[in-house]
Design an enzyme around this catalytic site. Structure first.
Site, mmCIF file in Angstrom:
data_model
loop_
_atom_site.group_PDB
_atom_site.id
_atom_site.type_symbol
_atom_site.label_atom_id
_atom_site.label_comp_id
_atom_site.label_asym_id
_atom_site.label_seq_id
_atom_site.Cartn_x
_atom_site.Cartn_y
_atom_site.Cartn_z
ATOM 1 N N HIS A 119 -2.424 7.620 6.922
ATOM 2 C CA HIS A 119 -1.424 8.466 6.246
ATOM 3 C C HIS A 119 -2.063 9.763 5.743
ATOM 4 C CE1 HIS A 119 2.383 6.368 6.064
ATOM 5 N NE2 HIS A 119 1.841 5.260 5.609
ATOM 6 N N GLY B 68 0.828 -1.193 0.000
ATOM 7 C CA GLY B 68 0.000 0.000 0.000
ATOM 8 C C GLY B 68 0.863 1.243 0.000
ATOM 9 N N GLN C 77 3.155 9.932 1.010
ATOM 10 C CA GLN C 77 4.459 9.271 1.064
ATOM 11 C C GLN C 77 5.356 9.611 -0.124
ATOM 12 O OE1 GLN C 77 2.494 5.298 2.068
ATOM 13 N NE2 GLN C 77 4.473 5.132 3.081
ATOM 14 N N HIS D 56 -4.356 1.601 7.656
ATOM 15 C CA HIS D 56 -2.996 2.153 7.690
ATOM 16 C C HIS D 56 -2.861 3.305 6.676
ATOM 17 C CE1 HIS D 56 1.559 1.513 7.869
ATOM 18 N NE2 HIS D 56 1.412 2.280 6.809
ATOM 19 N N GLU D 57 -3.385 3.089 5.454
ATOM 20 C CA GLU D 57 -3.233 4.107 4.398
ATOM 21 C C GLU D 57 -4.110 5.332 4.661
ATOM 22 O OE1 GLU D 57 -0.704 3.720 2.656
ATOM 23 O OE2 GLU D 57 -0.439 1.584 3.015
ATOM 24 N N CYS E 62 5.967 0.029 7.473
ATOM 25 C CA CYS E 62 5.592 1.134 6.590
ATOM 26 C C CYS E 62 6.812 1.521 5.763
ATOM 27 C CB CYS E 62 5.136 2.323 7.432
ATOM 28 S SG CYS E 62 4.723 3.772 6.459
ATOM 29 N N LEU E 63 6.579 1.802 4.478
ATOM 30 C CA LEU E 63 7.696 2.182 3.598
ATOM 31 C C LEU E 63 8.339 3.491 4.033
ATOM 32 C CD1 LEU E 63 6.060 1.274 0.157
ATOM 33 C CD2 LEU E 63 7.802 -0.035 1.396
HETATM 34 NI NI NI Z 1 2.704 3.361 5.600
#
Ligand code: NI
Length: 177
Positions: free
Chosen positions: A139, A46, A51, A135-136, A93-94
């Site tokens: 963000h 995701g 991000q 989670h997204e 998370c990236l």
């Molecule tokens: Ni993330």
């Protein structure tokens, strides 16, 4: 399509709220294509527009097994209408490098979003898919999964990250000598 740079904690744009999309045009499609390419390259399941430093309410998700890599779900202006049940599982998370921790999330959610043509969609999600959506959507509100941890765990991660950034800086300085 292009792979964009994924910004990392503690970049300030990760803490900003994203704005809703009002125009469903070619520019939006291009952005979604770039986000998908960036997510697959990472690789991740995701990615939220914050991000890549874009403060718009767009997320892309693909929780299908890697070899099937074609179940891309772009959600525009996503909202979690309701949630129930609770499940704890490990998340990463990236944008939060080298870290994973257990996070409590709703096990079932109802989601409203728009598709790439601006049509409203509403659906139920559970399991891993529900977790990734939560989670997204976090963000887009300027929230990270570490915000769900105890203040002690969060402080430990901050410390670790600070050390890591310091070391990266020293390595860069050494190379330039
Ligand atoms: Ni993330």
């Amino acid at each position: 399509m292009a792979i964009r740079e994924i910004i990392k904690y503690p970049h300030p744009l990760l803490r900003k709220k994203a704005s809703p999309i009002t125009e469903f045009n070619a520019e939006l499609r291009q952005l979604v294509a770039d986000m998908a390419e960036t997510m697959y390259a990472a690789p991740g399941v995701g990615l939220a527009a914050n991000q890549i430093g874009v403060l718009l309410q767009i997320v892309v998700i693909d929780v299908s097994p890697r070899e099937e890599k074609n179940k891309l779900i772009p959600l525009i202006n996503p909202e979690i209408l309701e949630g129930e049940g609770s499940v704890i599982d490990e998340e990463g998370c990236l944008s939060v490098v080298d870290y994973a921790a257990n996070v409590e999330r709703f096990s079932h959610i109802r989601v409203r979003a728009r598709d790439l043509d601006g049509r409203e969609v509403e659906f139920a999600a559970d399991g891993w898919f529900a977790r990734v959506i939560q989670h997204e959507v976090d963000h887009l509100d300027g929230k990270l999964f570490i915000d769900h941890l105890s203040s002690l765990k969060r402080a430990l991660y901050k410390k670790k990250r600070k050390k890591q950034l310091l070391m990266e800086e020293q390595e860069r300085a050494a190379k330039n000598d």
